[in-house]
Design a protein around this motif. Sequence first.
Motif, short mmCIF file in Angstrom:
data_model
loop_
_atom_site.label_atom_id
_atom_site.label_comp_id
_atom_site.label_asym_id
_atom_site.label_seq_id
_atom_site.Cartn_x
_atom_site.Cartn_y
_atom_site.Cartn_z
N ILE A 89 -8.29 -2.76 13.84
CA ILE A 89 -6.82 -2.71 13.80
C ILE A 89 -6.26 -3.75 12.84
O ILE A 89 -5.36 -3.48 12.05
N ASN A 90 -6.81 -4.98 12.89
CA ASN A 90 -6.34 -6.06 12.00
C ASN A 90 -6.57 -5.70 10.53
O ASN A 90 -5.70 -5.93 9.68
N LYS A 91 -7.75 -5.15 10.23
CA LYS A 91 -8.05 -4.76 8.85
C LYS A 91 -7.11 -3.64 8.40
O LYS A 91 -6.61 -3.66 7.27
N LYS A 92 -6.87 -2.70 9.30
CA LYS A 92 -5.98 -1.58 8.97
C LYS A 92 -4.56 -2.07 8.73
O LYS A 92 -3.89 -1.63 7.79
N GLN A 93 -4.10 -3.01 9.57
CA GLN A 93 -2.75 -3.53 9.43
C GLN A 93 -2.58 -4.30 8.12
O GLN A 93 -1.55 -4.20 7.46
N LYS A 94 -3.62 -5.07 7.74
CA LYS A 94 -3.56 -5.82 6.48
C LYS A 94 -3.46 -4.87 5.29
O LYS A 94 -2.70 -5.10 4.35
N LYS A 95 -4.24 -3.79 5.33
CA LYS A 95 -4.19 -2.80 4.25
C LYS A 95 -2.82 -2.14 4.20
O LYS A 95 -2.26 -1.92 3.13
N GLN A 96 -2.28 -1.81 5.39
CA GLN A 96 -0.98 -1.16 5.45
C GLN A 96 0.12 -2.06 4.90
O GLN A 96 0.99 -1.60 4.15
N VAL A 97 0.07 -3.35 5.25
CA VAL A 97 1.08 -4.30 4.75
C VAL A 97 1.02 -4.37 3.23
O VAL A 97 2.06 -4.37 2.54
N ALA A 98 -0.20 -4.42 2.67
CA ALA A 98 -0.36 -4.49 1.22
C ALA A 98 0.19 -3.23 0.55
O ALA A 98 0.89 -3.29 -0.46
N ILE A 99 -0.14 -2.07 1.13
CA ILE A 99 0.31 -0.80 0.57
C ILE A 99 1.83 -0.67 0.67
O ILE A 99 2.51 -0.28 -0.29
N TYR A 100 2.38 -1.02 1.85
CA TYR A 100 3.83 -0.92 2.05
C TYR A 100 4.58 -1.86 1.11
O TYR A 100 5.64 -1.53 0.59
N THR A 101 4.03 -3.06 0.92
CA THR A 101 4.67 -4.03 0.02
C THR A 101 4.72 -3.48 -1.40
O THR A 101 5.75 -3.57 -2.08
N LEU A 102 3.59 -2.90 -1.85
CA LEU A 102 3.53 -2.33 -3.20
C LEU A 102 4.50 -1.17 -3.34
O LEU A 102 5.25 -1.08 -4.33
N LEU A 103 4.52 -0.28 -2.33
CA LEU A 103 5.42 0.86 -2.38
C LEU A 103 6.88 0.42 -2.35
O LEU A 103 7.74 1.02 -3.03
N LEU A 104 7.16 -0.63 -1.57
CA LEU A 104 8.52 -1.14 -1.48
C LEU A 104 8.98 -1.69 -2.83
O LEU A 104 10.10 -1.45 -3.27
N ILE A 105 8.08 -2.43 -3.50
CA ILE A 105 8.40 -2.98 -4.81
C ILE A 105 8.66 -1.85 -5.81
O ILE A 105 9.62 -1.89 -6.61
N ILE A 106 7.78 -0.83 -5.77
CA ILE A 106 7.93 0.32 -6.68
C ILE A 106 9.25 1.05 -6.41
O ILE A 106 9.95 1.46 -7.35
N ALA A 107 9.58 1.21 -5.12
CA ALA A 107 10.80 1.94 -4.76
C ALA A 107 12.06 1.16 -5.11
O ALA A 107 13.06 1.74 -5.55
N ILE A 108 12.00 -0.14 -4.90
CA ILE A 108 13.19 -0.97 -5.10
C ILE A 108 13.50 -1.22 -6.57
O ILE A 108 14.66 -1.25 -6.98
N SER A 109 12.46 -1.38 -7.38
CA SER A 109 12.64 -1.77 -8.78
C SER A 109 13.61 -0.88 -9.55
O SER A 109 14.57 -1.38 -10.15
#
Length: 239
Positions: free
Chosen positions: A93-113
């Motif tokens: 679960i911890n590994k999955k959450q870390k991956k999700q946070v990284a992916i969401y952060t990247l997607l958020l940056i792409i969406a916001i820019s």
Amino acid sequence: MDATKCGAFIAKLRSERGMTQKELSEALNVSDKAISRWETGKGYPDVSSLMALSEFFSVSVNELLSGKRIDIEKLSTTADENVLEVIRKNERINKKQKKQVAIYTLLLIIAISPVLFILGKSLFEAFITEIKVENILTSVISFVIAVAILIVGLIVKGGNLSVLHSYHYANVTDVENYSREMGTALAGMSVPIIIHSFLSLFYQVKVISVVGATILIIGLTVSSIRLFKIQVEYNGSLF
């Protein structure tokens, strides 16, 4: 540990007592929907519920987790296996959450820019030409609200429920699935608001203003219904 076996064992113990799911839920002070989720293998009871089930049915927690009665000779080995499985599950679960946070952060940056670029460009042009500054303010406010909701959704989806009021999850037993579904629904609510924030830049055009308002109303209505459905399903009630 197998949720299906655990659920089947709880159902068997309940049947042996001649109880309905409603009667068991009242005895344990949880919702009957929680009992249903356990017995169908859609979620595990939390620690307090496991202890209550153990005491109520006079079985060990290890037996509940294993989904069967255990011989005294095998009790220690089974206990070790269950503990190790819990550790492995938490690690996954911890590994999955870390991956999700990284992916969401990247997607958020792409969406916001691009949105930030458009807002900045429009704001600059508005100051230069002195037209429709109110559209810019509406757009900025809508966008800020959308980002705030999106961030809360991602936090909840990651398993952190502290951003919600305790009455939202007071009766939730399947925290993992509740967090994932509630977080996804909250994040989804930000989508129509983001679209609205972009379209509101051009609200001097009547057709666009109507389309923007329609998307916002329908999107928020659908998202709200989804949130209510998840809340009732996992918590037993809206509050």
